[in-house]
Design an enzyme around this catalytic site. Sequence first.
Site, PDB file in Angstrom:
ATOM      1  N   GLU A 296     131.244 -56.106  53.887  1.00 63.94           N
ATOM      2  CA  GLU A 296     131.187 -54.650  53.951  1.00 63.94           C
ATOM      3  C   GLU A 296     130.920 -54.318  55.405  1.00 63.94           C
ATOM      4  O   GLU A 296     129.875 -54.692  55.941  1.00 63.94           O
ATOM      5  CB  GLU A 296     130.096 -54.104  53.029  1.00 63.94           C
ATOM      6  CG  GLU A 296     130.251 -52.623  52.721  1.00 63.94           C
ATOM      7  CD  GLU A 296     129.703 -51.740  53.829  1.00 63.94           C
ATOM      8  OE1 GLU A 296     130.517 -51.246  54.650  1.00 63.94           O
ATOM      9  OE2 GLU A 296     128.491 -51.563  53.888  1.00 63.94           O
ATOM     10  N   CYS A 330     126.343 -46.878  56.725  1.00 63.59           N
ATOM     11  CA  CYS A 330     127.790 -47.096  56.780  1.00 63.59           C
ATOM     12  C   CYS A 330     128.527 -45.978  56.054  1.00 63.59           C
ATOM     13  O   CYS A 330     129.703 -45.723  56.319  1.00 63.59           O
ATOM     14  CB  CYS A 330     128.152 -48.456  56.191  1.00 63.59           C
ATOM     15  SG  CYS A 330     127.502 -48.748  54.547  1.00 63.59           S
TER      16      CYS A 330
END
Length: 524
Positions: A296, A330
């Site tokens: 990720e 994020c």
Amino acid sequence: MTTTPNTAVKPYANEPFTDFGKQENIDAMQAAIAKVKSEFGRSYPLRVGGRKIETEAKITSINPGNVDEVIGFVSKASQEIAEEAMQAALLAFETWKKVPARERAEYLFKAASLMRERKHEFSALMLLESGKNYVEADVDTAEAIDFLEFYAREMIRLSTVNESQPLAKIPGEDNHLSYIPLGVGVIIPPWNFPLAICVGMTAAAVVSGNAVLLKPASTTPVIAHKFVALMEEVGLPAGVINYIPGSGAEVGDYLTTHPKTRFISFTGSKEVGLHINKLAADTVPGQIWIKRVIAEMGGKDGIVVDETADLDAAASAIVASAFGFQGQKCSAGSRAIIVESVYDEVAERVVKLTEQLRIGLPEHNFASGPVIDNVSYARILDYIEIGKAEGTLLTGGSKAEGNGYYIQPTVFGDVGGKARIMQEEIFGPVLALAKAKDWQDAIAMYNDTEFGLTGSYFSSDEDRIAEALDTVHCGNLYINRKCTGALVGVHPFGGFNMSGTDSKAGGHDYLLLFTQAKLMSRKA
């Protein structure tokens, strides 16, 4: 570990968040903060195969909100210790993989229960080590508890004969598909969710029957140590989790290229994720498998607002998405793309809400705190200078007062779609506002990025919403709400393109990434 078979696992429910509108909860958090501060300056050893190892080389963890405070001194692993940890994990794997799935799950249930009892203590340590305020830290700890319980239940489900993937029946054969562990893996979690993501990545791997080498972020190693100590307390066998903080270039690369590494689970920047993926793709002598990479890698997330939207709700969501935990997520909405007919009105509301954010020490529960370290501090300030040349500075734009890494929440207006502050992940309290001709142009501007993690679309037009659901290209798309705040089991999380492998943490297929399916067929 002695366990009682859990034949009736309760339906999953998310851990409730603490209501800090109640004085007793504020008092409890403040007491936890005082307790954690009384333990400042301690030394924390590595944990390898049940052994505690002190090294001369240390990682110094400091409070980013008050850089004079040292959270602790954490022993730093070398390549030699990393190899010891690999051997310990390989040994532990041989017995751990044979432990019934339901029994493995019980360790996670027990850890979740203890973490729930000590919730404020975990949150307080995280608050002081990473700079989160009360709510952000509490949500992080709640998510860690959620991951433990969700993945425990998922492992039980996957281990139930043919329940997870029913097979067609044919006469004369008994067929069964089971999910078996991969082997030894490297877990490299980020500093921005230093408990939740660390716990989620590690718990998913070990409950699936793997042994792991946990290399936490060097800015937040103490909270990771606290989690590893908790797993030791609940009786997890030695060597299943090996705690080895250290240099990415030295320890991380060594383990990524190790022939016995079966998988690497990583959360962090695009650049590091691509580096890991490249190293893992090369086979080395003694390697008999293709290494699996679960990555990720961040995003350049945005919120699209059309002229039919609830503009107050949109402005609130933009500010919450951009500046929650100082934009160090994020999923942070660092772009807002607004249809030109309502652009000025939304921009005015965004600026007003941003200027209401107060900056200060996380332990005093200010809305905005510090960024994580001096490297991030300098990088974000550089981006702010870039932004001054690419758009109109509407508010913020400089350092903020405090004995830490404080930066004013900053908003730039009239930013072009190709500007660096519209294209590059800043990972700080910087928001770019862009103007679109119409709602379709706005969606096109949103999609004009190499990332694809989260996004939001604000509209009251159902036809447009349907089009957005089909064409906005990201892993997690939200309608008429902020683009941060994914819940385990509710919003499986992971992105497209350079945002990673779309691994969907907190979803029903996540554990499959840490297992391999074995079909067993027997003549009846």
